[in-house]
Every structure is written in C-alpha cells, then in structure tokens.
Design an enzyme around this catalytic site. Structure first.
Site, mmCIF file in Angstrom:
data_model
loop_
_atom_site.group_PDB
_atom_site.id
_atom_site.type_symbol
_atom_site.label_atom_id
_atom_site.label_comp_id
_atom_site.label_asym_id
_atom_site.label_seq_id
_atom_site.Cartn_x
_atom_site.Cartn_y
_atom_site.Cartn_z
ATOM 1 N NE ARG A 1 -2.993 0.257 3.234
ATOM 2 C CZ ARG A 1 -2.519 0.747 4.388
ATOM 3 N NH1 ARG A 1 -2.175 2.017 4.481
ATOM 4 N NH2 ARG A 1 -2.398 -0.021 5.452
ATOM 5 C CE1 TYR B 1 -14.168 10.711 -17.363
ATOM 6 C CE2 TYR B 1 -14.009 10.756 -14.967
ATOM 7 C CZ TYR B 1 -14.220 10.060 -16.143
ATOM 8 O OH TYR B 1 -14.485 8.718 -16.094
ATOM 9 C CG ASP C 1 -7.619 15.422 -15.935
ATOM 10 O OD1 ASP C 1 -6.902 14.876 -16.795
ATOM 11 O OD2 ASP C 1 -8.628 14.879 -15.439
ATOM 12 C CE LYS D 1 -10.365 7.237 -19.373
ATOM 13 N NZ LYS D 1 -10.721 8.529 -18.799
HETATM 14 C C1 LIG Z 1 -11.208 8.944 -17.549
HETATM 15 C C2 LIG Z 1 -10.858 10.277 -17.001
HETATM 16 C C3 LIG Z 1 -10.715 10.483 -15.631
HETATM 17 C C4 LIG Z 1 -10.959 9.373 -14.633
HETATM 18 O O1 LIG Z 1 -10.043 8.351 -14.777
HETATM 19 P P1 LIG Z 1 -10.297 6.823 -14.319
HETATM 20 O O2 LIG Z 1 -8.997 6.180 -14.602
HETATM 21 O O3 LIG Z 1 -11.447 6.309 -15.123
HETATM 22 O O4 LIG Z 1 -10.639 6.880 -12.860
HETATM 23 C C5 LIG Z 1 -10.340 11.727 -15.190
HETATM 24 N N1 LIG Z 1 -10.152 12.750 -16.053
HETATM 25 C C6 LIG Z 1 -10.306 12.599 -17.391
HETATM 26 C C7 LIG Z 1 -10.085 13.765 -18.278
HETATM 27 C C8 LIG Z 1 -10.660 11.356 -17.907
HETATM 28 O O5 LIG Z 1 -10.822 11.210 -19.227
#
Ligand SMILES: *Cc1c(COP(=O)(O)O)cnc(C)c1O
Length: 408
Positions: free
Chosen positions: A63, A116, A188, A213
């Site tokens: 962890r 998001y 982000d 992604k």
């Molecule tokens: C998918 C996404 C998230 C969340 O990510 P997860 O890995 O699904 O928790 C956050 N910000 C953006 C811009 C995303 O496309």
C-alpha cells in the site's frame, strides 16, 4: 507528416524507467519484474526501522509502494518534466486523493464549469459536504479564474482540452494567477497526454492523468497518476496510504509496457483525429466539429501557444433540430462497423459515444448545458486503425443515419 517531438520522446519511454543516478541498482532483466508480495521482511532491526520510516519505500508494504510502481513513476515524472510522480488506483483515485490532501473545511476551490464527470461530482457533491466551497468558471475566459479567487482559495483545478467539447484552458494564465496569490494549481492532462502538452512548461504545479487512457493505451488497465515537486507528491502519498488508493503491482507492469509506445501511438492518434476532423468538417450532415487543431476552433490561437498537436479526441454535432439531431446521432453510433461504441478513450481502437445517451439519466438539463452536451453531440476517440478505413466507416454510418440524404 512526421511528428518530430513525439519521435524525440521515443528514447525516453524505452529507457526512462531506469535509475540513471544509480545504474548499479537497476535490474538487468529487460522486462520489469512484478512483485506480488504485500509485505517485505527486514534482515535486522535497523533495516526494519529504515523501511518503516523512509517515505515511499518501495519494499516495505505494498500500500506504501512497490518496485514496479517506482519504475513506472520514474518514467512518467520524466515525461511530465516533474521531480516526482505517484501512481494511484485510477484517475479518480488520483483526483480524490489530491483534493482530499490539500483541502479542508473552510477552504475554497476554483474549478472549471466543464470537467470530466467524475471530477465534476467530487466538486459538486463530495467537497461541499466536507465544508469546502467550490466556484466553477467558464474555462475559455482566462480572467474568470482570477475573478473567482477569494482569501480562502487553496486550489485551482483545470482540465484541457475538456471533455467532450475540446474547449481549452489557458494554462499559463492560470499558473500565473496561482503564483500571484500563492494558490496551488492542478491540471488534468489526460486528453492531451504529455506528448501533446506539458502543463509544467506553463508553470502548473501538479499534473494529473487518468493513466487508463493514453498512458496505458490498450484499454486493459485502470490507473491514475499525479506528478509534481517531490515534496508535494510526498504529501499526496501520505494521504494515499490513509485512503488506500494505491495501484496494484500488476497494473504498474502493464502501464509500463504501454508507455513504451506512447509517442508512437499518440502521433498516430493525432493524425487519425485530424483526418476525421477534416472529413466531418466538409460533410453536410455535420454542423460542428470540435477539434483544437482545426483553424475553425474558436481557441485555435491558444492551441498554437500551448499544444503541440490536437490529440486523439474530437466531437461532432449533427445538423438539424434537437430532436432530429438526437435521433441521427444515435443511428450513427449504432451503424458503425469498425469503430466501437464504448466509453473511454486513448486505446488502440477507435471508440465513439453519444454523450446525451450517456448522461441523460443522471444529469439535469442545466448540467448538460454547462458541460456543453447538446442532443446530437458524438465524441470520437481515434485509435490506431488506417485513417481511410475509419473515414469510410464514418461515411457509411452517416449514410445509414439518413441525415446526409435529407439535409435540411
Ligand atoms: C477517464 C478520465 C478520468 C478518470 O479516470 P479513471 O482512470 O477512469 O478513474 C479523469 N479525467 C479525465 C479527463 C478522464 O478522461
């Protein structure tokens, strides 16, 4: 068109997980080992004390960290040009852990109107319940962030390009605002990936990704990462071990494997998305194409200042009224043969979603409007297929959706 910048990153992603300062410590196995152990034995009382008291020790208790995770973090930090990175359970794990580290009751956050959806929920549901005030501003107006700053503002959260309308946020303006007021800034960077945009170059403090992604890139893992100065990342780590938002060693291995081809993949996705954007732009059934690299994008000048290429995601809106556009969009996504009809983005396969179908049960019409989700909006995340095949698939689905046969 060769993408020189993406190409220049290719050596880093192949070798950048190694410890260049202490090469003698690197494992000579070319593929990183996966350590499934949850815990590690000390050989002496002194060694145990060292393991327990060294922040982010990779061999203490999983962890707290893991050797495979450490290698993966080293590479991502180098890609984002930061001192450190912390890999977490998911993009939302990274976002929630970061917000819960820097905010407490009585604090204020400035964020965008369009985020998001998971992030939007944290901002509108979770934080206010903990006594944190949130102001959401129009991200296209860089002065709006400054105007929303209060005495108790602790954090500015941005996301650019945004989902699903590909609106941009001026990162340099937001970073300068944060610096003027001594407020931490968090971007982000999921949609752009470090290949197309480095928020650090604009002065942003913390850079976050859903590694699910582009970084992972194969639609086969869930992970998140936050990057920044080592002291800030250590503070987030302290919260992560309390919240239990750690990543699994297997996921860290898969992510590192995906990262080896990140620049190659993203260069191709940039090309495919631009080809699709140009294809839709000239099609009579389509009223609007949202893609920052198109000259018609309202923030194209900002795109040129801040991004290298437009990224793999675009969105389109069908011509016609709300009702007809909604029906046409649904027929279109259902008629595609090559592109898959699924949420997410950044993988090798092209994915398409009709945004209104996805959100109509959970969002109010005002929330949809604020997020820029019109009834006919379809988001397309380009994969690595042949661009001609993709355009032919889209053309056939447009024909099947019936719109271009009766343009009105
Ligand atoms: C998918 C996404 C998230 C969340 O990510 P997860 O890995 O699904 O928790 C956050 N910000 C953006 C811009 C995303 O496309």
């Amino acid at each position: 068109m060769p993408d020189d910048f993406a190409d220049a990153l290719q050596s880093l992603v192949i070798h950048g997980d190694l410890d260049w300062e202490h090469p003698e410590q690197d494992d000579t196995a070319l593929a990183p080992a996966i350590y499934p152990a949850s815990t590690y034995a000390a050989r002496s009382a002194a060694e145990f004390a060292e393991m327990a008291n060294t922040p982010r020790h990779p061999r203490y208790y999983t962890r707290y960290g893991n050797p495979t995770q450490e290698r993966c973090e080293r590479l991502i930090a180098r890609l984002e040009k930061t001192e450190a990175a912390l890999l977490l359970s998911s993009g939302m794990g990274a976002m929630s852990t970061t917000l819960l580290r820097f905010l407490r009751a009585g604090d204020h956050v400035v964020a965008q109107g369009a985020h998001y959806m998971g992030t939007a929920r944290l901002l509108t549901d979770l934080l206010p319940g903990f006594g944190v005030q949130v102001s959401q501003v129009d991200q296209r107006d860089s002065g709006a962030f400054e105007a929303a700053v209060r005495e108790n503002t602790r954090l500015i959260v941005v996301e650019t390009p945004s989902n699903p309308t590909l609106a941009l946020t001026d990162l340099a303006a937001v970073a300068a605002c944060g610096k003027r007021h001594g407020i931490l800034t968090l971007a982000d960077n999921t949609f752009a990936s470090p290949v197309n945009q480095c928020p650090r170059d604009s002065g942003i403090d913390l850079v976050l990704h859903s590694a699910t992604k582009y970084l992972g890139g194969h639609s086969d893992l869930i992970a998140g990462v936050v990057c920044g100065d080592a002291a800030l990342i250590e503070k987030i780590w302290e919260r992560a071990i309390a919240l239990g938002t750690n990543v699994s060693p297997f996921t860290a291995f898969l992510l590192l494997r995906g990262l080896r081809t990140l620049p190659l993949r993203v260069a191709r996705q940039n090309e495919n998305a631009l080809a699709l954007a140009r294809f839709f732009e000239q099609h009579p059934a389509i009223e609007r194409v949202h893609y920052p690299e198109l000259e018609s994008h309202p923030q194209h000048a900002l795109f040129k200042r801040q991004m290298r290429r437009g990224g793999g995601v675009l969105s389109i809106e069908f011509a016609g009224g709300a009702k007809e556009g909604y029906a046409a969009a649904r027929r279109f996504v259902a008629s595609l043969k090559l592109a898959r009809h699924a949420v997410s983005l950044g993988g090798v396969e092209t994915l398409v979603v009709h945004a209104a179908s996805m959100w109509e049960a959970s969002l109010t019409p005002e929330q949809m409007q604020r997020a820029g989700i019109t009834p006919s909006l379809v988001r397309i995340a380009a994969g690595l297929e042949n661009a001609g095949d993709l355009c032919r698939d889209m053309e056939a689905a447009l024909a099947a959706s019936g719109r271009h046969e009766n343009p009105d």
